[in-house]
Design an enzyme around this catalytic site. Structure first.
Site, short mmCIF file in Angstrom:
data_model
loop_
_atom_site.label_atom_id
_atom_site.label_comp_id
_atom_site.label_asym_id
_atom_site.label_seq_id
_atom_site.Cartn_x
_atom_site.Cartn_y
_atom_site.Cartn_z
N ASP A 242 0.82 -1.20 0.00
CA ASP A 242 0.00 0.00 0.00
C ASP A 242 0.86 1.27 0.00
O ASP A 242 1.82 1.37 0.79
CB ASP A 242 -0.88 -0.02 1.26
CG ASP A 242 -1.97 1.01 1.24
OD1 ASP A 242 -2.84 0.92 0.36
OD2 ASP A 242 -1.96 1.91 2.11
N GLU A 297 2.02 -0.33 -4.85
CA GLU A 297 1.06 0.71 -5.24
C GLU A 297 1.83 2.02 -5.30
O GLU A 297 2.27 2.54 -4.28
CB GLU A 297 -0.08 0.80 -4.23
CG GLU A 297 -1.21 1.66 -4.75
CD GLU A 297 -2.09 2.26 -3.67
OE1 GLU A 297 -3.22 2.62 -3.97
OE2 GLU A 297 -1.64 2.38 -2.52
N HIS A 371 -10.81 -1.16 -5.33
CA HIS A 371 -11.66 -0.68 -4.23
C HIS A 371 -11.59 0.83 -4.05
O HIS A 371 -12.31 1.37 -3.21
CB HIS A 371 -11.24 -1.39 -2.95
CG HIS A 371 -9.85 -1.01 -2.53
ND1 HIS A 371 -8.73 -1.38 -3.25
CD2 HIS A 371 -9.40 -0.27 -1.50
CE1 HIS A 371 -7.65 -0.88 -2.66
NE2 HIS A 371 -8.03 -0.20 -1.60
O1 TEU Z 1 -4.60 4.15 -1.61
C1 TEU Z 1 -3.59 5.08 -1.82
C2 TEU Z 1 -3.93 6.19 -2.68
O2 TEU Z 1 -3.08 6.70 -3.40
C3 TEU Z 1 -5.27 6.80 -2.52
O3 TEU Z 1 -5.08 8.11 -2.22
C4 TEU Z 1 -6.09 6.74 -3.72
O4 TEU Z 1 -5.55 7.62 -4.68
C5 TEU Z 1 -7.46 7.16 -3.31
O5 TEU Z 1 -7.98 6.14 -2.51
C6 TEU Z 1 -8.35 7.41 -4.46
O6 TEU Z 1 -9.55 7.91 -4.01
C7 TEU Z 1 -4.33 3.17 -0.68
C8 TEU Z 1 -5.52 2.24 -0.55
O7 TEU Z 1 -5.73 1.57 -1.77
C9 TEU Z 1 -6.70 3.01 -0.06
O8 TEU Z 1 -7.86 2.22 0.01
C10 TEU Z 1 -6.36 3.57 1.29
O9 TEU Z 1 -7.39 4.39 1.73
C11 TEU Z 1 -5.06 4.34 1.28
O10 TEU Z 1 -4.01 3.68 0.58
C12 TEU Z 1 -4.55 4.55 2.69
O11 TEU Z 1 -4.08 3.33 3.19
#
Ligand code: TEU
Ligand code: CA
Length: 600
Positions: A242, A297, A371
């Site tokens: 993440d 990610e 998600h």
């Molecule tokens: O998402 C990281 C991320 O870059 C988010 O800001 C994404 O761009 C955003 O959710 C879009 O609306 C990860 C996870 O996938 C996300 O579900 C988490 O909320 C986030 O990290 C924090 O852990």
């Protein structure tokens, strides 16, 4: 080793048959091989995680086994055959660890135990055993850019300035009664929270219940490696990491000030050289000892950055999960909440840049939804009249490109965006924070709700639609988030039994891809890049050539290979229509029609 064109005076080129794939080295950029201008290249090594497909589960919304309205581990275990049947090899499950659920598990309070809502460690052990028995692999979500503020480390860290855990997080004094710097949180407002206990602020790039871990502290890194070892020993086959591109921050955490590249401070925490150093250390300490799948990610990366993360010689990660194509329908100001209409040419440009950018080294994830994104058929296709056709077309385009395919739960049955009529129906912290923020700035409720209905993450978090019974068969209780009202028509039971369903199309497509090394490793080339309606490209290796042709719109259109490929002689490997209007080199494409031809 075999010399190639050994009489060429300027170039030293040779093949090496030592690895599983042939490798071709060439030391002169302009070297001419069979009249084709190619760049120096090394063909990639074969890997199981390049050839297989991933299914992503959002556990809270997948299947409830004990009637409390919340999806859980035993629910997942009961549906593994369904996933296997689709032709999946790897299952990535979003976080299932102990968590107060401020961000649905992306805020972890104990990395070594299972969230109460989801079950027990014993349930998890049964699940992974069954995943392995079915010949699949489990990829866990490693959320270590931040922890929960309810994690033991943070509880100790906030107690006093001199306790041993203080440096596990970023603490700073205020700046004349203001936050220590001008960085913004991804989820609205400042990235700093004041803590009365020690009269300092702590950094949180996400919610204030997600304090950022301080990776410059070697003890923090050691903790992370120990967590990884703990789960590897229990059998996990890989990690989805993440926001891993944000683990390094500029020393001293300076303000961005004016003339900034990103308005929120990204230049001080995204993809910094230090992040690569940490990953190389993680690779030395942990990853290099096992045969794992790793996917980082990484927001705001270019293909060149992605190579730094994933080129084999760098010894960091296996593949990236990048976002460039998720921004193609952003408005001019790049606000995710205000979309502009989808334009195929813009989309193609991004997809193509990544396909060609990583053609020689590095590896990418092929996804359109997850998600954090809305439902793909609602966003890039047509979720009404041509739902089936467009969902199949999108999959055809995506999974015949180069990279590892990802299927986000429900995508395989063509699930659509919901209609949320009040803020109370939302559950997502990002959406709720945005609503509160815009309300406080004077926007009208109606306008904010409209934006949320376009872009909220909750669209992909409504319960998986299993059948036409109450709550779509997801739960016998009231679900934690409302079920999409279209579940009577759109559900897995219907899709599995209908030969012509999106599900059965995905199944066929994933199988075709997996069985063709050309579709996995073959070279990508755009075909008629300027076409504004049709996305066409080829995949080639020394034995085969495939041509993918996709009409991205509801209007019929014409496509010609301009004497290059005689389509009437080519084999149609897969298509979302039974009959095709082909004449020699030309085809009249029906709404959202897509085909994969084997032209050689
Ligand atoms: O998402 C990281 C991320 O870059 C988010 O800001 C994404 O761009 C955003 O959710 C879009 O609306 C990860 C996870 O996938 C996300 O579900 C988490 O909320 C986030 O990290 C924090 O852990
Ligand atoms: Ca449950």
């Amino acid at each position: 080793m075999f010399l190639f064109k050994h009489k060429d005076k300027k170039t030293f080129a040779f093949y090496n048959n030592g690895s599983i794939m042939n490798m071709f080295y060439c030391c002169n950029k302009g070297f001419n091989m069979n009249d084709t201008f190619i760049k120096a290249r090394v063909k990639m090594q074969r890997k199981w995680w390049k050839e297989g497909s991933v299914y992503q589960i959002y556990p809270r919304s997948f299947m409830d086994s004990n009637g409390d309205g919340i999806g859980d581990i035993n629910g997942i275990t009961s549906k593994l055959e369904y996933i296997k049947e689709l032709g999946i090899d790897m299952i990535w499950i979003s976080p299932y660890f102990k968590s107060p659920n401020d961000d649905n598990g992306y805020d972890i309070s104990d990395y070594r135990d299972i969230m109460d809502d989801f079950g027990t460690l014993q349930d998890w052990e049964k699940m992974i055993q069954k995943i392995h028995d079915l010949g699949m692999k489990l990829i866990m979500d490693l959320v270590v850019n931040h922890s929960s503020d309810e994690h033991e480390w943070f509880k100790k860290s906030r107690e006093s300035k001199d306790n041993p855990y203080r440096d596990y997080y970023y603490w700073k004094k205020g700046n004349g009664g203001q936050e220590p710097n001008d960085w913004l949180s991804y989820f609205s407002g400042t990235a700093w929270e004041y803590d009365k206990q020690t009269e300092e602020y702590f950094l949180h790039l996400f919610t204030k219940k997600q304090p950022d871990l301080n990776w410059s502290n070697p003890k923090v890194r050691r903790e992370v490696y120990d967590i990884m070892e703990y789960w590897i020993e229990k059998g996990v086959d890989g990690f989805r990491m993440d926001v891993i591109g944000a683990i390094a921050k500029t020393d001293g955490l300076p303000s961005i000030g004016d003339g900034r590249k990103y308005k929120w401070g990204g230049e001080h925490f995204l993809n910094l050289p230090k992040a690569h150093e940490y990953l190389q250390e993680m690779n030395r300490e942990v990853l290099s000892k096992y045969d794992l799948m790793t996917v980082g990610e990484t927001g705001d990366v270019t293909p060149d950055d992605a190579k730094l993360y994933t080129a084999e010689s760098r010894k960091e990660l296996g593949m990236v999960f990048q976002f460039e194509h998720m921004g193609v329908d952003d408005n001019k100001k790049h606000e995710k909440w205000l979309k502009s209409p989808f334009k195929l040419t813009k989309f193609k440009k991004s997809m193509s840049t990544w396909q060609t950018g990583l053609s020689d080294e590095g590896w990418n994830s092929l996804y359109l939804g997850n998600h954090d994104q809305v439902r793909i058929v609602s966003r890039f296709g047509d979720d009404k009249k041509y739902r089936k056709e467009s969902a199949k077309m999108l999959a055809t385009m995506l999974y015949t490109q180069k990279g590892t395919p990802y299927v986000y739960q429900g995508e395989e049955i063509g699930m659509t965006n919901s209609i949320f009529s009040s803020i109370d129906e939302y559950r997502d912290v990002e959406s709720k924070n945005y609503f509160a923020d815009r309300k406080s700035k004077g926007d009208k409720t109606k306008d904010i709700l409209k934006r949320l209905n376009t872009a909220s993450r909750d669209h992909s978090r409504t319960p998986m639609q299993w059948d036409g019974s109450a709550n779509a068969g997801f739960t016998s209780a009231t679900p934690w988030i409302k079920v999409n009202s279209d579940y009577k028509q759109i559900n897995a039971q219907q899709a599995v039994s209908d030969e012509d369903s999106i599900y059965n199309y995905y199944k066929k497509l994933l199988k075709i891809r997996k069985e063709s090394m050309c579709l996995v490793y073959g070279e990508y080339e755009d075909f008629e890049f300027k076409n504004q309606k049709v996305y066409a490209f080829t995949r080639k290796d020394s034995d085969n050539t495939y041509l993918t042709v996709c009409n991205f719109y509801a209007k019929p259109t014409r496509f010609s290979t301009k004497d290059k490929y005689d389509l009437s002689k080519a084999q149609v490997v897969i298509s979302n229509y039974d009959n095709h209007d082909i004449k020699d080199y030309k085809i009249k494409l029906k709404p959202f029609e897509s085909l994969v031809f084997k032209v050689k």
